[in-house]
Design an enzyme around this catalytic site. Structure first.
Site, PDB file in Angstrom:
ATOM      1  CG  HIS A 126       1.047   6.518  -2.038  1.00 42.97           C
ATOM      2  ND1 HIS A 126       0.681   7.711  -2.612  1.00 42.97           N
ATOM      3  CD2 HIS A 126       0.575   6.539  -0.784  1.00 42.97           C
ATOM      4  CE1 HIS A 126       0.014   8.426  -1.706  1.00 42.97           C
ATOM      5  NE2 HIS A 126      -0.067   7.746  -0.597  1.00 42.97           N
TER       6      HIS A 126
HETATM    7  C1  UD1 Z   1       1.418   6.777   4.638  1.00 44.31           C
HETATM    8  C2  UD1 Z   1       0.003   7.201   5.024  1.00 44.31           C
HETATM    9  C3  UD1 Z   1      -0.726   7.690   3.785  1.00 44.31           C
HETATM   10  C4  UD1 Z   1       0.057   8.742   3.041  1.00 44.31           C
HETATM   11  C5  UD1 Z   1       1.438   8.201   2.731  1.00 44.31           C
HETATM   12  C6  UD1 Z   1       2.299   9.215   2.003  1.00 44.31           C
HETATM   13  C7  UD1 Z   1      -0.968   5.895   6.876  1.00 44.31           C
HETATM   14  C8  UD1 Z   1      -2.013   4.895   7.229  1.00 44.31           C
HETATM   15  N1  UD1 Z   1      -0.756   6.077   5.548  1.00 44.31           N
HETATM   16  O1  UD1 Z   1       1.294   5.630   3.792  1.00 44.31           O
HETATM   17  O2  UD1 Z   1      -1.967   8.249   4.192  1.00 44.31           O
HETATM   18  O3  UD1 Z   1      -0.611   9.081   1.857  1.00 44.31           O
HETATM   19  O4  UD1 Z   1       2.062   7.845   3.979  1.00 44.31           O
HETATM   20  O5  UD1 Z   1       3.521   8.701   1.661  1.00 44.31           O
HETATM   21  O6  UD1 Z   1      -0.380   6.483   7.755  1.00 44.31           O
HETATM   22  N2  UD1 Z   1       8.708   2.991   3.398  1.00 44.31           N
HETATM   23  C9  UD1 Z   1      10.022   3.221   3.086  1.00 44.31           C
HETATM   24  N3  UD1 Z   1      10.593   4.362   3.537  1.00 44.31           N
HETATM   25  C10 UD1 Z   1       9.923   5.272   4.282  1.00 44.31           C
HETATM   26  C11 UD1 Z   1       8.604   5.012   4.614  1.00 44.31           C
HETATM   27  C12 UD1 Z   1       7.991   3.883   4.163  1.00 44.31           C
HETATM   28  O7  UD1 Z   1      10.658   2.444   2.411  1.00 44.31           O
HETATM   29  O8  UD1 Z   1      10.525   6.304   4.661  1.00 44.31           O
HETATM   30  C13 UD1 Z   1       8.042   1.779   2.878  1.00 44.31           C
HETATM   31  C14 UD1 Z   1       8.082   0.607   3.841  1.00 44.31           C
HETATM   32  O9  UD1 Z   1       8.199  -0.553   3.125  1.00 44.31           O
HETATM   33  C15 UD1 Z   1       6.708   0.675   4.483  1.00 44.31           C
HETATM   34  C16 UD1 Z   1       5.852   1.168   3.336  1.00 44.31           C
HETATM   35  O10 UD1 Z   1       6.689   2.077   2.622  1.00 44.31           O
HETATM   36  O11 UD1 Z   1       6.303  -0.564   4.997  1.00 44.31           O
HETATM   37  C17 UD1 Z   1       4.605   1.868   3.764  1.00 44.31           C
HETATM   38  O12 UD1 Z   1       4.894   2.919   4.706  1.00 44.31           O
HETATM   39  P1  UD1 Z   1       3.779   3.352   5.766  1.00 44.31           P
HETATM   40  O13 UD1 Z   1       4.284   4.453   6.612  1.00 44.31           O
HETATM   41  O14 UD1 Z   1       3.251   2.155   6.473  1.00 44.31           O
HETATM   42  O15 UD1 Z   1       2.562   3.879   4.887  1.00 44.31           O
HETATM   43  P2  UD1 Z   1       2.529   4.684   3.508  1.00 44.31           P
HETATM   44  O16 UD1 Z   1       2.110   3.740   2.430  1.00 44.31           O
HETATM   45  O17 UD1 Z   1       3.757   5.473   3.284  1.00 44.31           O
END
Ligand code: UD1
Length: 378
Positions: A206
């Protein structure tokens, strides 16, 4: 009683706060206040972890949701400042390296609230990773440092942190793993995925550096295609990965891999069972590198570096990068039975949460800047 505010926001935070909350309740000397930023909000990325890890419902959920790094961080800071002013915690405890960790540390420190960082001192030395920036900023201003890895102590000392602020606590994530290992065996994820013990590979990815660039994602999917011709692959995909596979036009390519069980994210117990029973793991996750080491499962890390070096020096992990050849070379060595055995790093014994709570209680007993804080929070 002193009030300790525990911050969590994203999936890898929940298994870290669970043993700390349990240890605070057992000791009974501090009042835990659980703050969820809402960085992760899907049932499968958040609530299911609270249920399975028996974490009490958060006292407050800031519900900030997704956004760019600046948007997400700013939204957390604005909402968290109001909570700190209303709740007046004696200490804020943050875990890991996600945007919630950074945002809450900066906010609390500007209100003169002491901050403890669990999993402090880890460094990938890769400034392209948002997590590295979060780690550096958090560790440059917090007050108490709990480490999981001897190299983390070194990194902090080199950065000028005084030795008496650094506490080698062991690994809270492994506390959760050991506590949940037997229960996790009871779910039916192996049947659901159509796999048998020891006869499949667990794959997760991811990291933006792996999935956001179609060239690298394509290369990694080529490796997955080769692997699934040799062994069944279980691939629970993060929402980011799901989205990028579709957006980059790889949906059909993944569907054509008939020996891959491609699915939505698995819950904590399902992931633990898949991890404990597989032949090997391929991942870019930080947590899985540690969990495989604890379980003695070979781990191929598809990144250029790791901030968790003890998983390589002591454990079962090898960081191989993202080239198809290097990944396949590692797979060949595992399938030929030529992988290192690995040992258990020091302090990965299920008692890290208790050690963290004991040190924090002593710190709060000794700390005296309350009148200064009161002035800011008044
Ligand atoms: C975050 C952490 C990363 C960790 C990961 C575990 C940061 C910078 N990154 O990355 O270190 O390894 O979590 O999962 O904080 N989304 C959903 N549902 C959710 C959450 C996210 O659909 O419940 C999707 C959204 O499109 C969002 C994308 O995932 O824009 C990324 O989510 P985000 O919280 O920005 O970062 P992660 O890639 O999850």
């Amino acid at each position: 009683m002193k009030k300790i505010m525990l911050v969590c926001g994203a999936r890898p935070n929940f298994m870290k706060i669970a043993p700390i909350v349990a240890a605070i309740r057992k000791s009974g000397k501090m009042t835990p206040f659980i703050l969820h930023t809402g960085q992760h909000y899907d049932e499968k990325m958040s609530k299911s972890f609270f249920d399975l890890l028996e974490i009490p419902k958060p006292n407050i959920d800031l519900e900030v949701g997704s956004g760019s790094h600046a948007e997400q961080t700013a939204r957390i800071m604005i909402a968290f400042e109001k909570v700190c002013i209303a709740e007046k915690p004696d200490l804020v405890m943050v875990v890991g390296d996600v945007n919630s960790t950074l945002a809450c540390t900066i906010t609390a420190k500007k209100l003169w609230i002491p901050v403890a960082h669990v999993e402090a001192g880890l460094r990938s030395f890769d400034m392209r990773m948002p997590e590295e920036i979060n780690r550096l900023v958090t560790d440059s201003i917090c007050d108490l440092f709990f480490t999981t890895d001897p190299e983390a102590n070194e990194n902090l000392r080199k950065a000028g942190v005084e030795g008496d602020k650094i506490h080698f606590a062991g690994n809270v994530m492994i506390d959760s793993l050991l506590r949940n290992r037997a229960t996790a065996e009871k779910n039916s994820i192996l049947e659901e995925a159509g796999v048998e013990k020891g006869r499949y590979c667990l794959l997760t990815m991811h990291r933006p550096s792996n999935v956001d660039d179609p060239l690298i994602l394509g290369r990694l999917l080529d490796a997955v295609d080769s692997i699934q011709k040799r062994i069944r692959v279980v691939f629970p995909a993060h929402p980011r990965t799901m989205g990028m596979i579709e957006k980059s036009g790889f949906g059909a390519k993944v569907k054509a891999m008939t020996n891959v069980h491609f699915r939505d994210p698995t819950d904590y117990h399902q992931t633990l069972k898949l991890n404990a029973n597989c032949r090997f793991v391929i991942t870019d996750s930080g947590g899985l590198q540690e969990e495989t080491t604890s379980l003695g499962i070979p781990c191929i890390t598809i990144r250029e570096n790791t901030e968790r070096p003890v998983t390589e020096t002591v454990g079962t992990n090898e960081v191989v990068g993202t080239s198809t050849e290097r990944i396949m070379d590692a797979v060949d060595r595992i399938l030929a039975g030529k992988w290192k055995k690995g040992g258990i790093p020091e302090g990965w014994d299920g008692r890290a949460g208790e050690r963290i709570v004991a040190v924090t209680e002593a710190f709060l007993g000794a700390a005296a800047p309350a009148e200064n804080r009161a002035a800011v929070l008044a």
